[in-house]
Write a protein that holds these residues in place. Structure first.
Motif: not given
Length: 496
Positions: A441-443, A471-477, A481-485, A488-490
């Motif tokens: 879901x990195x896309x 940048x802020x929202x992307x870092x959160x996503x 994904x790092x914790x749950x590869x 699907x992030x919010x």
């Protein structure tokens, strides 16, 4: 009388027996033609993907080779058999995405490795880095295989895959785009025609000079594709592709969009949209979907409709333009387009690079090839002058790599060199493929930029503010994904 008949019969039988015996001796003394023929050999050719029906690939490349090399039998082996996914649940497919690079590596390193691999620049670069491909330069020197007739677009692009150390593949074809322009629009505006070697800023300056009109009568200066319904975010990505700006770092742990380079890209494209220099679907329809009153064969093509002065198009667009002009009297309210092409504009930071050039039929020899001699024979034949001569006559979305056989189509006169003057954009970091395999879901992180870019166009944020928010929202996503590869992030919902 009976004795005479018996004598005749005995003589006849004797003659037949003698003839048969003589014939047997001749056959026994005559060399067996079949045994003199070369033993049939097998050439295994790997492709990135395929299925039960490999007829298209064979028609394109191997049929004529087998005809001219009757002792060689070609086997096509796909790295990924897409037909098997017909029977797999789509949700399972998304959880277990295809790793094309790893699948291709297995073709080259298994118990029965392929001799030749045919792939695109990303695949070939990965294989070169893994030392899985044979360098072709020694073979070319030994056979005096001359590449001077190959367009620089192809040869230089291939050399870049090996960091300039040599050629590890050859490509008989390539696809490319150019900047098409409408001569009449420029002449009516009293503006100089576009030229080869322009920068994007120079092209945008010309676009501003020829843009005119309002509403449905608006003529736009430039578009990144010829179709109605432009996507400003996609346009920004197309424009910035040669710059190879990263959205996140190589570990997908931190966003990299809050930079002066990204700000310049967003500022440039958003201003073109706001000033109505580039078309968008909303601008053309005023936010309303209007049904066509009657059939129009060129509907949706802004360039053929003379609604845009310049547009990016591939080599096959030449055929469409010529066909429309030949049938002009059959198209209501259509006037023939007097057009030509120049090289796609470039960025000063990346001179000579651009053109939407793709090398998707790169042919390379496996370092572990079981039949390296015929592998080279195949590549040499498919990249020969004879093959280019035949292939250049057929209609195709791709052009042959030998410039002697790249000629204007259908007797037209246009600046065909514009298609093969620039170099292709080097492949992206091959590690990115592994990241997308690990985090399917990195896309969504990249696609999230669309929401923030729209806020710039709507004057809700400046480019700098929007990039900071991304940048802020992307870092959160990325952290999610790092914790749950595989999760699907919010996402940020589009603003109303």
């Amino acid at each position: 009388m009976k004795n005479i008949k018996s004598s005749v019969i005995r003589k006849t039988v004797s003659v037949l027996l003698a003839t048969t015996l003589f014939g047997s001796l001749i056959v026994g003394c005559t060399p067996n033609k079949q045994s003199d023929q070369p033993k049939e050999k097998v050439l295994r050719i790997g492709t990135i993907y395929g299925g039960p029906d490999d007829s298209y690939f064979r028609q394109q490349f191997t049929d004529i080779f087998e005809y001219t090399h009757p002792n060689i039998k070609v086997e096509i082996v796909p790295a990924v058999d897409y037909s098997q996914y017909r029977y797999v649940d789509p949700e399972k497919q998304s959880q277990d995405p295809i790793d094309y690079v790893e699948s291709t590596k297995k073709l080259l390193t298994g118990d029965n490795p392929v001799d030749v691999i045919v792939g695109d620049t990303n695949i070939v670069k990965s294989l070169i880095q893994e030392n899985l491909l044979k360098q072709l330069d020694p073979l070319m020197q030994e056979d005096k295989f001359d590449t001077s007739d190959f367009v620089p677009t192809v040869i230089d692009g291939i050399k870049d895959l090996g960091d300039g150390s040599g050629l590890y593949a050859l490509s008989p074809t390539f696809s490319s785009s150019a900047l098409f322009y409408n001569k009449k629009i420029f002449q009516d505006a009293g503006v100089d025609l576009p030229k080869d070697g322009m920068t994007w800023d120079e092209a945008f300056d010309l676009a501003r000079l020829v843009a005119k009109g309002e509403g449905k009568d608006r003529v736009y200066g430039i578009s990144f594709n010829r179709y109605q319904g432009g996507d400003p975010y996609y346009d920004a990505m197309t424009y910035s592709a040669p710059l190879q700006l990263r959205t996140f770092d190589e570990k997908a742990e931190k966003m990299t969009v809050n930079t002066p380079q990204w700000e310049k890209v967003w500022s440039t494209i958003s201003k073109l949209v706001k000033d109505k220099i580039v078309p968008t679907n909303d601008q053309q329809s005023n936010g309303k979907v209007e049904a066509a009153a009657s059939y129009n064969p060129i509907q949706g093509d802004l360039f053929l409709s003379s609604k845009v002065a310049m547009t990016i198009g591939d080599s096959n667009y030449v055929t469409e333009l010529n066909d429309a002009n030949k049938n002009a009297e059959k198209i209501k309210d259509f006037h023939k387009v007097d057009w030509d092409i120049v090289t796609i504009p470039t960025h000063p930071e990346k001179p000579g690079i651009g053109g939407n050039i793709y090398l998707s039929n790169l042919m390379a020899i496996n370092s572990n090839a079981q039949n390296p001699e015929d592998a080279w024979e195949f590549i040499k034949f498919l990249n020969s002058e004879e093959w280019a001569k035949i292939k250049s006559r057929s209609s195709s979305y791709e052009m042959v790599a030998r410039k002697s056989y790249i000629q204007p189509r259908e007797g037209l006169t246009y600046n065909i060199q514009a298609f093969y003057t620039l170099k292709p954009v080097p492949p992206a970091n091959t590690r990115d493929d592994q990241l997308y395999q690990k985090m399917p879901n990195l896309w969504l992180v990249s696609d999230q930029g669309r929401t923030f870019f729209q806020e710039v166009i709507d004057n809700k944020k400046t480019p700098a503010e929007a990039l900071q928010a991304w940048e802020k929202k992307g870092n959160e996503m990325l952290l999610e994904m790092k914790n749950n590869p595989t999760g699907k992030p919010a996402e940020v919902k589009p603003a109303n």
